[in-house]
Design a protein around this motif. Structure first.
Motif, mmCIF file in Angstrom:
data_model
loop_
_atom_site.group_PDB
_atom_site.id
_atom_site.type_symbol
_atom_site.label_atom_id
_atom_site.label_comp_id
_atom_site.label_asym_id
_atom_site.label_seq_id
_atom_site.Cartn_x
_atom_site.Cartn_y
_atom_site.Cartn_z
ATOM 1 N N ILE A 197 38.185 46.683 40.573
ATOM 2 C CA ILE A 197 38.074 45.429 41.247
ATOM 3 C C ILE A 197 38.440 45.362 42.679
ATOM 4 C CG2 ILE A 197 38.400 42.888 40.915
ATOM 5 C CD1 ILE A 197 37.310 44.418 38.431
ATOM 6 N N THR A 198 37.139 45.125 43.368
ATOM 7 C CA THR A 198 37.166 45.054 44.832
ATOM 8 C C THR A 198 37.919 44.015 45.268
ATOM 9 O OG1 THR A 198 34.993 46.497 45.149
ATOM 10 C CG2 THR A 198 35.841 45.055 46.768
ATOM 11 N N ALA A 199 38.706 43.837 46.115
ATOM 12 C CA ALA A 199 39.589 42.971 46.673
ATOM 13 C C ALA A 199 40.136 41.990 45.671
ATOM 14 C CB ALA A 199 38.519 42.164 47.612
ATOM 15 N N GLY A 200 40.661 42.597 44.543
ATOM 16 C CA GLY A 200 41.304 42.154 43.471
ATOM 17 C C GLY A 200 42.471 41.349 43.960
ATOM 18 N N ASP A 201 43.231 41.957 45.042
ATOM 19 C CA ASP A 201 44.287 41.185 45.773
ATOM 20 C C ASP A 201 44.149 41.673 47.343
ATOM 21 O OD1 ASP A 201 46.721 39.582 45.412
ATOM 22 O OD2 ASP A 201 47.487 41.027 46.417
ATOM 23 N N GLN A 202 44.559 40.633 48.128
ATOM 24 C CA GLN A 202 44.426 41.065 49.584
ATOM 25 C C GLN A 202 45.255 40.136 50.481
ATOM 26 O OE1 GLN A 202 42.782 38.263 50.692
ATOM 27 N NE2 GLN A 202 41.418 37.864 49.149
ATOM 28 N N ASP A 203 45.355 40.164 51.467
ATOM 29 C CA ASP A 203 46.258 39.466 52.523
ATOM 30 C C ASP A 203 45.491 38.566 53.461
ATOM 31 O OD1 ASP A 203 45.447 41.710 53.864
ATOM 32 O OD2 ASP A 203 47.337 41.877 54.803
#
Length: 586
Positions: A197-203
């Motif tokens: 999952i691309t950019a499933g989490d980010q800041d």
């Protein structure tokens, strides 16, 4: 690291002179837009790509992403660049004005997208998928979901993801197991695991809107029983702001060959709250709205990486001095000549240039039909949709195959230095390799083209695409080249029509070669058309370079189509004759 400069002169030529952007906008009833505005947007996009995004590319690859205490951190500077991107309105280019978007034509946005991919493919991925999520929510979500989520997705305050793949179910989505349990309040509890999952989490953003494929308890088996759900990272409070954390977590982030600065996550949904998008058991059709957009955007990744590699190779070839050119001394004041004068280096550079500029023309031609599909008359929309459906797998597969070929050539032009990290050429090759895999492997794109868009369709999409390209040929002024282009196009249609009677096994065997045959043929037509327009340009460099590059493409690249035609015409017998035990001699 190669210093990227946006190919603004080529964009302006293609949009204003070749596509006739002003007349295109007038016909669509959006005369407030014109080629002058497009040039300004491209110039500002080029500045952002060069000044803000490109400098982060090498450092992002070196640093990578980090997962700590359930939260993902992207490389230094990435989040700040995103905030500047959002503040300047880039994320809102294609969004509906009803939700504070800019409603720009695709022909204005696509050049910016190519430039961002060329500058920093890892960074571009998150914004790309948010745009695709916006499209799916716009077309399929309820008014309530649109009112809660769409404006902030369009602005970029929140980002979006696509959750399809599971550990045991890649291409075959009929195997997915993620469950959705209906609740009394109209929501659903989503439980399952998704991978890649691309950019499933980010800041970068204060909320992440996951679009998740799952099954209802009484769903039919197979792909007919898949539904689509909107599952936010944070549930919204009474003020429509992120509040309580949803039951969504990151299991891990993948350690990858390339795009190391983009967080590729394993996502866990543990009775996470979500809402249905579209109708029950119709989720795959809704997701394909997102996937088809993403497939074209992935094609642009191949194009962007190819352009960056070409620019690095060209600069190096002009500066690197080695040996004398066989055609005669080119640098009489030096002990040797720049390698750009070596025929084999020129061959590699022209192989890059001719395919890149052909693919760029294809991408903008595609964008023109996206404009028509959105703003044209009903009849024009139907025609445009057929053209887009036929061209989508070609754009995705050909442009990413081309991206790997040309970035590999970029490494080759540098010789041993191309294999060394500090020059940046090997990163481009590593980064672009994934583009042939995600959003459906290129083999799947080929099966889609020959199976759904050609044989199953009965030739309607084929004929619509022929008509679209034939209009380019009819507009040519050089009768000799016009006849060559017409012959090339007619041969492609006739050969394609011969494939309509293929059975499923033969078509599957022929698929990849048929897609390549089609891509080389249609880009050959584009080259005849572009060169014809360029011949009338006041810019003598464009006029001569386009015609010479066309000649190289016709002489040295187009013959590939003949080999692919021979291959796909051979049938499936030799491909399937070998037994599974005969692939090795153990």
């Amino acid at each position: 690291m190669p210093l990227y400069h946006a190919p603004t002169a080529d964009f302006q030529f293609l949009l204003k002179d070749w596509l006739g952007l002003d007349a295109h906008y007038q016909k669509l009833g959006i005369g407030d837009f014109d080629s002058e505005l497009a040039s300004e947007i491209i110039a500002q996009g080029a500045k952002f790509a060069l000044d803000v995004v490109a400098p982060l590319n090498r450092e992002g690859d070196e640093e990578g992403c980090h997962l700590e205490n359930g939260s993902v951190t992207t490389p230094k500077g990435f989040a700040d660049a995103y905030q500047e991107y959002v503040a300047n309105g880039w994320n809102a280019m294609l969004g509906s004005a009803d939700y504070d978007g800019q409603d720009l034509p695709y022909t204005m946005a696509v050049p910016v997208h190519e430039m961002l991919n060329a500058a920093n493919l890892s960074w571009r991925l998150t914004t790309m998928l948010t745009e695709s999520a916006v499209l799916a929510v716009t077309k399929h979500a309820s008014d309530d979901l649109k009112n809660k989520y769409l404006a902030k997705l369009i602005s970029g305050e929140w980002t979006g993801t696509m959750n399809l793949t599971e550990p045991h179910a890649g291409t075959d989505l009929s195997l997915l197991n993620t469950k959705a349990e209906p609740q009394d309040d109209g929501s659903y509890k989503i439980t399952g695991n998704k991978i890649f999952i691309t950019a499933g989490d980010q800041d970068w953003s204060s909320n992440i809107v996951h679009l998740v494929l799952a099954r209802l308890p009484d769903a039919p088996k197979g792909v007919k029983g898949i539904s689509l759900f909107l599952v936010p990272k944070f549930l919204l409070d009474d003020n429509n702001e992120p509040g309580e954390a949803n039951q969504v977590s990151v299991g891990s982030i993948e350690h990858k060959m390339g795009i190391k600065a983009s967080p590729t996550c394993v996502m866990n949904f543990d009775e996470a709250t979500g809402w249905l998008v579209g109708e029950e058991n119709k989720g795959l059709a809704c997701m394909f709205t997102m996937m088809n957009d993403a497939r074209f955007q992935v094609g642009l990744q191949g194009l962007g990486a190819a352009e960056a590699s070409y620019q690095g190779a060209l600069t190096y070839a002009r500066e690197r001095v080695q040996s004398r050119a066989p055609q005669g001394v080119q640098n009489p004041d030096g002990k040797a000549d720049p390698i750009v004068f070596q025929p084999d280096v020129a061959r590699m550079l022209l192989t890059q240039k001719s395919q890149i500029e052909g693919a760029r023309a294809l991408s903008l031609f595609y964008a023109k039909f996206m404009d028509i599909e959105k703003l044209g008359t009903e009849e024009e929309k139907v025609h445009a949709d057929k053209v887009l459906q036929f061209l989508t797998p070609i754009c995705k597969a050909y442009m990413t195959d081309m991206g790997l070929e040309t970035t590999s050539l970029g490494v080759q032009v540098f010789g041993g230095h191309g294999f060394i990290r500090e020059w940046g050429m090997e990163q481009l090759m590593r980064d672009v390799r994934i583009a042939m895999l995600y959003e459906g492997t290129n083999g799947i794109q080929a099966l889609d083209l020959i199976g759904r868009k050609l044989t199953r369709d009965g030739g309607d999409m084929l004929n619509a695409t022929y008509q679209a390209f034939n209009e380019l040929v009819e507009a040519m002024t050089d009768n000799d080249n016009k006849a060559l282009a017409q012959g090339l196009l007619d041969d492609w249609r006739a050969s394609s029509a011969d494939c309509l009677g293929m059975d499923a096994t033969t078509a599957a065997s022929a698929a990849c070669d048929y897609l390549a045959y089609t891509a080389y043929s249609l880009i050959g037509v584009l080259w005849f058309s572009m060169a014809d327009t360029a011949a009338q340009s006041d810019n003598t460099v464009i006029a001569t370079a386009k015609q010479k590059t066309r000649d190289f493409y016709i002489d040295r690249i187009l013959p590939r189509r003949d080999a692919h035609k021979v291959a796909y015409s051979a049938g499936a017998e030799s491909t399937l004759a070998i037994a599974a035990s005969e692939f090795d001699y153990l």
